[in-house]
Write an enzyme that holds these catalytic residues in place. Structure first.
Site, PDB file in Angstrom:
ATOM      1  N   TYR A 225      -1.090   7.135  -6.372  1.00 36.61           N
ATOM      2  CA  TYR A 225      -0.946   5.756  -5.935  1.00 36.61           C
ATOM      3  C   TYR A 225      -0.791   5.677  -4.417  1.00 36.61           C
ATOM      4  CZ  TYR A 225       4.154   6.253  -5.295  1.00 36.61           C
ATOM      5  OH  TYR A 225       5.390   6.630  -4.861  1.00 36.61           O
ATOM      6  N   CYS A 226      -1.100   4.487  -3.893  1.00 36.57           N
ATOM      7  CA  CYS A 226      -0.873   4.169  -2.480  1.00 36.57           C
ATOM      8  C   CYS A 226      -0.244   2.771  -2.453  1.00 36.57           C
ATOM      9  CB  CYS A 226      -2.164   4.250  -1.677  1.00 36.57           C
ATOM     10  SG  CYS A 226      -3.418   3.053  -2.178  1.00 36.57           S
ATOM     11  N   LYS A 227      -0.447   2.022  -1.401  1.00 37.97           N
ATOM     12  CA  LYS A 227       0.167   0.699  -1.316  1.00 37.97           C
ATOM     13  C   LYS A 227      -0.529  -0.326  -2.224  1.00 37.97           C
ATOM     14  CE  LYS A 227       1.829  -2.788   1.951  1.00 37.97           C
ATOM     15  NZ  LYS A 227       3.030  -3.068   1.176  1.00 37.97           N
TER      16      LYS A 227
ATOM     17  N   TYR B 283       1.438   0.577  -5.218  1.00 37.89           N
ATOM     18  CA  TYR B 283       2.892   0.377  -5.182  1.00 37.89           C
ATOM     19  C   TYR B 283       3.245  -1.107  -5.263  1.00 37.89           C
ATOM     20  CZ  TYR B 283       7.702   0.607  -3.398  1.00 37.89           C
ATOM     21  OH  TYR B 283       9.066   0.485  -3.239  1.00 37.89           O
TER      22      TYR B 283
END
Length: 151
Positions: free
Chosen positions: A109-111, A138
């Site tokens: 995952y990232c933002k 996120y």
């Protein structure tokens, strides 16, 4: 492709009752590994999961690695519990990814999902067999009220 498989393929090609134009041994050795790599890659998992499904599949696989590809500044604002951080924007990102165990399952995952999608694709192209990407990243996780750890 291992040597035994190559020998079996060559033996079978030589047993054909019809005379067909065949590739030389060198050509066969060159094409076969590419075909094998493509076949392995086609079996690879690279999916995008909604936060609830991501959480469920992650919980069902205790040996999986939760990979956060955000910057250290983003991680300082909060992260998913148990995540390992490898910054996608860092110049050594590819080298760090190459050092990971390709046989494990990865939940990335990232933002918001863009960098993790690119990371997941890169990982599959590098031979990782199971990579799951968090849809919406996120921000989507937090938006659904799921657990995060704050520093």
């Amino acid at each position: 492709m291992n040597r035994t498989t190559l020998l079996i393929l060559l033996a079978l090609a030589g047993c054909s009752p019809e005379k067909k134009e065949t590739k030389t041994e060198t050509e066969a050795a060159t094409v076969a590994p590419q075909a094998t790599a493509a076949a392995l890659q086609s079996k690879a998992v690279n999916d995008v999961l909604e936060p609830a499904e991501f959480k469920k599949k992650l919980a069902a696989n205790p040996a999986a690695v939760l990979l956060d590809v955000r910057t250290p500044e983003e991680v300082a604002e909060g992260a998913l519990p148990g995540a390992v951080n490898i910054n996608f924007n860092a110049p050594d990102f590819k080298e760090k990814i190459a050092g990971l165990d390709k046989s494990k399952s990865y939940f990335v995952y990232c933002k918001v999902g863009g960098r993790s999608g690119k990371a997941a694709t890169l990982m599959n192209e590098s031979g990782f067999q199971e990579v799951h990407n968090l849809k919406g990243g996120y921000d989507a996780w937090v938006g659904q009220g799921l657990e995060v750890k704050k520093k």
